[in-house]
Design a protein around this motif. Structure first.
Motif, short mmCIF file in Angstrom:
data_model
loop_
_atom_site.label_atom_id
_atom_site.label_comp_id
_atom_site.label_asym_id
_atom_site.label_seq_id
_atom_site.Cartn_x
_atom_site.Cartn_y
_atom_site.Cartn_z
N ALA A 1 0.97 -1.35 0.03
CA ALA A 1 -0.02 -0.05 0.08
C ALA A 1 1.05 1.32 0.14
CB ALA A 1 -1.07 0.07 1.13
N GLY A 2 2.16 0.88 0.04
CA GLY A 2 2.97 2.16 0.30
C GLY A 2 2.90 3.40 -0.76
N PRO A 3 2.86 2.99 -2.17
CA PRO A 3 2.38 4.14 -3.20
C PRO A 3 1.23 4.80 -2.78
CG PRO A 3 3.18 2.13 -4.26
CD PRO A 3 3.10 1.79 -2.52
N VAL A 4 0.32 4.40 -2.51
CA VAL A 4 -1.01 5.03 -2.34
C VAL A 4 -1.15 6.04 -0.91
CG1 VAL A 4 -3.35 4.75 -1.75
CG2 VAL A 4 -2.43 3.11 -3.37
N VAL A 5 -0.47 5.39 0.06
CA VAL A 5 -0.09 5.99 1.25
C VAL A 5 0.79 7.05 1.21
CG1 VAL A 5 0.80 5.80 3.67
CG2 VAL A 5 -0.40 3.99 2.66
N ILE A 6 2.02 6.95 0.15
CA ILE A 6 2.81 8.02 0.08
C ILE A 6 2.18 9.44 -0.88
CG2 ILE A 6 5.00 8.79 -1.14
CD1 ILE A 6 6.03 5.88 -0.59
N LEU A 7 1.32 8.77 -1.78
CA LEU A 7 0.55 10.10 -2.46
C LEU A 7 -0.35 10.73 -1.72
CD1 LEU A 7 -0.01 11.34 -5.29
CD2 LEU A 7 -1.62 9.50 -5.70
N ALA A 8 -0.90 10.06 -0.63
CA ALA A 8 -2.10 10.52 0.21
C ALA A 8 -1.14 11.61 1.04
CB ALA A 8 -2.81 9.46 0.79
N LEU A 9 0.08 10.94 1.55
CA LEU A 9 0.75 12.07 2.55
C LEU A 9 1.25 12.98 1.75
CD1 LEU A 9 2.45 9.27 4.59
CD2 LEU A 9 0.70 10.63 5.31
N LEU A 10 1.67 13.08 0.49
CA LEU A 10 2.31 14.03 -0.16
C LEU A 10 1.05 15.14 -0.62
CD1 LEU A 10 4.37 12.52 -3.16
CD2 LEU A 10 5.23 14.05 -1.45
N ILE A 11 -0.36 14.93 -0.80
CA ILE A 11 -1.19 15.65 -0.99
C ILE A 11 -1.49 16.39 0.52
CG2 ILE A 11 -3.55 15.80 -1.62
CD1 ILE A 11 -3.10 13.41 -3.28
N VAL A 12 -1.56 15.68 1.39
CA VAL A 12 -1.67 16.49 2.63
C VAL A 12 -0.75 17.46 3.13
CG1 VAL A 12 -1.92 16.22 5.14
CG2 VAL A 12 -3.12 14.53 3.67
N VAL A 13 0.44 16.93 2.97
CA VAL A 13 1.60 17.87 3.27
C VAL A 13 1.64 19.08 2.54
CG1 VAL A 13 4.04 18.13 3.53
CG2 VAL A 13 3.07 16.16 4.30
N LEU A 14 1.70 18.98 1.16
CA LEU A 14 1.66 19.87 0.00
C LEU A 14 0.43 21.03 0.13
CD1 LEU A 14 3.02 17.78 -2.96
CD2 LEU A 14 4.27 19.57 -1.45
N SER A 15 -0.73 20.44 0.60
CA SER A 15 -1.96 21.29 0.68
C SER A 15 -1.46 22.21 2.06
CB SER A 15 -3.21 20.70 1.07
OG SER A 15 -2.94 19.91 2.33
N PHE A 16 -0.69 22.10 2.78
CA PHE A 16 -0.26 22.91 4.00
C PHE A 16 0.88 23.77 3.48
CE2 PHE A 16 -2.08 19.63 6.61
CZ PHE A 16 -3.21 20.43 7.22
N LEU A 17 1.74 23.31 2.73
CA LEU A 17 2.90 24.19 2.15
C LEU A 17 2.58 25.31 1.07
CD1 LEU A 17 5.65 21.21 1.97
CD2 LEU A 17 5.36 23.09 3.93
N SER A 18 1.68 24.90 0.45
CA SER A 18 1.24 25.90 -0.66
C SER A 18 -0.14 26.09 -0.56
CB SER A 18 1.76 25.33 -1.98
OG SER A 18 1.18 26.26 -2.96
N PRO A 19 -0.67 27.27 -0.70
CA PRO A 19 -2.35 27.45 -0.58
C PRO A 19 -2.85 27.14 -1.92
CG PRO A 19 -1.19 29.64 -0.57
CD PRO A 19 -0.22 28.34 -0.47
N TYR A 20 -1.92 27.22 -3.11
CA TYR A 20 -2.41 26.84 -4.38
C TYR A 20 -2.48 25.58 -4.85
CZ TYR A 20 -1.06 31.90 -4.55
OH TYR A 20 -0.89 33.12 -4.10
N PHE A 21 -2.02 24.63 -3.96
CA PHE A 21 -1.74 22.95 -4.51
C PHE A 21 -3.32 22.48 -4.70
CE2 PHE A 21 -1.51 18.60 -3.76
CZ PHE A 21 -0.62 18.36 -4.51
N LEU A 22 -3.99 22.86 -3.89
CA LEU A 22 -5.30 22.09 -3.80
C LEU A 22 -6.51 22.81 -4.55
CD1 LEU A 22 -5.90 20.17 -0.38
CD2 LEU A 22 -5.39 19.02 -2.50
N THR A 23 -6.07 23.97 -5.32
CA THR A 23 -6.95 24.71 -6.13
C THR A 23 -7.40 23.76 -7.24
OG1 THR A 23 -5.42 25.76 -7.48
CG2 THR A 23 -6.06 26.70 -5.29
N GLY A 24 -8.48 23.90 -7.83
CA GLY A 24 -9.19 23.12 -8.93
C GLY A 24 -8.21 23.37 -10.04
N ARG A 25 -7.75 24.61 -10.42
CA ARG A 25 -7.09 24.86 -11.63
C ARG A 25 -5.39 24.19 -11.36
NH1 ARG A 25 -5.22 30.75 -13.78
NH2 ARG A 25 -4.06 30.08 -15.71
N ASN A 26 -4.96 24.02 -10.34
CA ASN A 26 -3.66 23.43 -10.05
C ASN A 26 -4.00 21.96 -10.29
OD1 ASN A 26 -0.78 23.45 -9.51
ND2 ASN A 26 -1.37 22.25 -7.87
#
Length: 350
Positions: free
Chosen positions: A37-62
């Motif tokens: 399950a590593g790839p899925v877990v890592i991808l999920a963690l990346l998304i969570v961390v990056l959503s805090f590091l950049s306000p633009y990451f989780l925007t629909g356009r990005n």
């Protein structure tokens, strides 16, 4: 496994030791589950961390940009995935994309309609894949690395020759729309990726050919003894890899409204990285089509995040390389744990 009495060990001592074996197997099984399950877990963690590091990451356009930018890698990685399942490799996919795009642009300027331009590009990709498979199998080459390295150079040279070293602007409106237009808020190329994934998944799950691929990759000698047409299975995966490269060329040509001999540079490395990051094994016979897609998206997410964080482009290459090393080491660890589990299960049954 010898009996306790034959080794000078009492029945009582064996009874004391037995629980240790039984405790170890669940622990190793949990480790294997986490690695799978590593790839899925890592991808999920990346998304969570990056959503805090950049306000633009989780925007629909990005997010739409990430999907559009990874569409070509995703499609071509699915073909590469099938090749790697059979213990092979296709180094020609990047040059194949370039050649198919140039052939498509020339067809368009010769007056071909959109459907014919698409057919020519896909057929061109499949033809290169067929050459790879046929020369590898019936030319009795020791490894597909040799022929796919050769076609990498040949296809790139043909693309440069046909295009006179320049991009050829102009593509049919239908192809441009496929690469640029959005449907229900999603890039049109996403639906192409989903369509290719659905077809390949259905083929792998419902056709005996799908089981043959895993058999050939896992135990090629045993597959021959079982009567599986190993040679034609190998040819088929290279044809599909080339076909996926042709489809990738259609997407890329639509995004740029051009065919270019410079398309696909290092695409072979990106697709191999996507497959390995997704959890497939170079030893063959193990992997899932969805993992290749996860690996491709992970590469896109990492690059997009590094761009948003203004990280130097040279450092981005280092990051991708480190991720690949981690993925390969995870595969080595998984093989080791699987071996330990088999040994311990055999011990419990004896």
């Amino acid at each position: 496994m010898p009996e306790a009495g034959n080794t000078g060990t009492s029945v009582g001592e064996a009874a004391v030791r037995a629980p240790k074996k039984q405790e170890a197997v669940p622990g190793l099984a949990l480790g294997l589950a986490l690695l799978s399950a590593g790839p899925v877990v890592i991808l999920a963690l990346l998304i969570v961390v990056l959503s805090f590091l950049s306000p633009y990451f989780l925007t629909g356009r990005n997010l739409s940009n990430i999907l559009a930018q990874t569409a070509v890698i995703s499609v071509v990685a699915m073909g590469q995935h099938l090749v790697i399942l059979t213990r092979g490799i296709d180094l020609s996919v990047g040059s194949n994309v370039a050649l198919a795009s140039v052939v498509g642009a020339l067809s368009f300027h010769a007056g071909a309609p959109a459907f014919l331009v698409i057919a020519v590009m896909v057929a061109c990709g499949a033809a290169v894949g067929a050459i790879n498979g046929l020369f590898y199998v019936f030319g009795r080459l020791p490894h597909p690395f040799i022929i796919t390295l050769a076609t990498l150079s040949i296809a790139k040279g043909l693309a440069l020759q046909l295009a006179d070293g320049r991009a050829i602007p102009g593509m049919p409106d239908a192809i441009d729309a496929l690469g640029r237009e959005a449907v229900w808020g999603l890039p049109g190329s996403v639906f192409v990726v989903a369509g290719v994934a659905a077809v390949l998944f259905a083929m792998a799950k419902t056709m005996v050919w799908g089981r043959w691929i895993y058999a050939v990759g896992g135990r090629p000698d045993a597959a021959l003894r079982m009567g599986i047409p190993v040679s034609w299975v190998l040819v088929s995966v290279y044809v599909i890899s080339g076909l996926c490269a042709g489809i990738g060329a259609v997407i890329l040509a639509g995004r740029t409204d051009a065919g270019s001999p410079l398309f696909g540079n290092l695409l072979e490395l990106d697709t191999i990285a996507a497959v390995i990051i997704g959890g497939a094994s170079f030893l063959g016979g193990r992997g899932h089509l969805g993992h290749a897609l996860i690996g491709a998206i992970m590469i896109g997410v990492i690059r997009n995040a590094l761009n948003l964080l203004n990280v130097n482009v040279f450092f981005q290459l280092i990051v991708i390389g480190v991720v690949i090393v981690i993925a390969v080491e995870s595969d080595v660890l998984r093989n080791y744990l699987e071996g330990r589990v088999r040994v311990m299960q055999a011990g419990r049954q004896s």
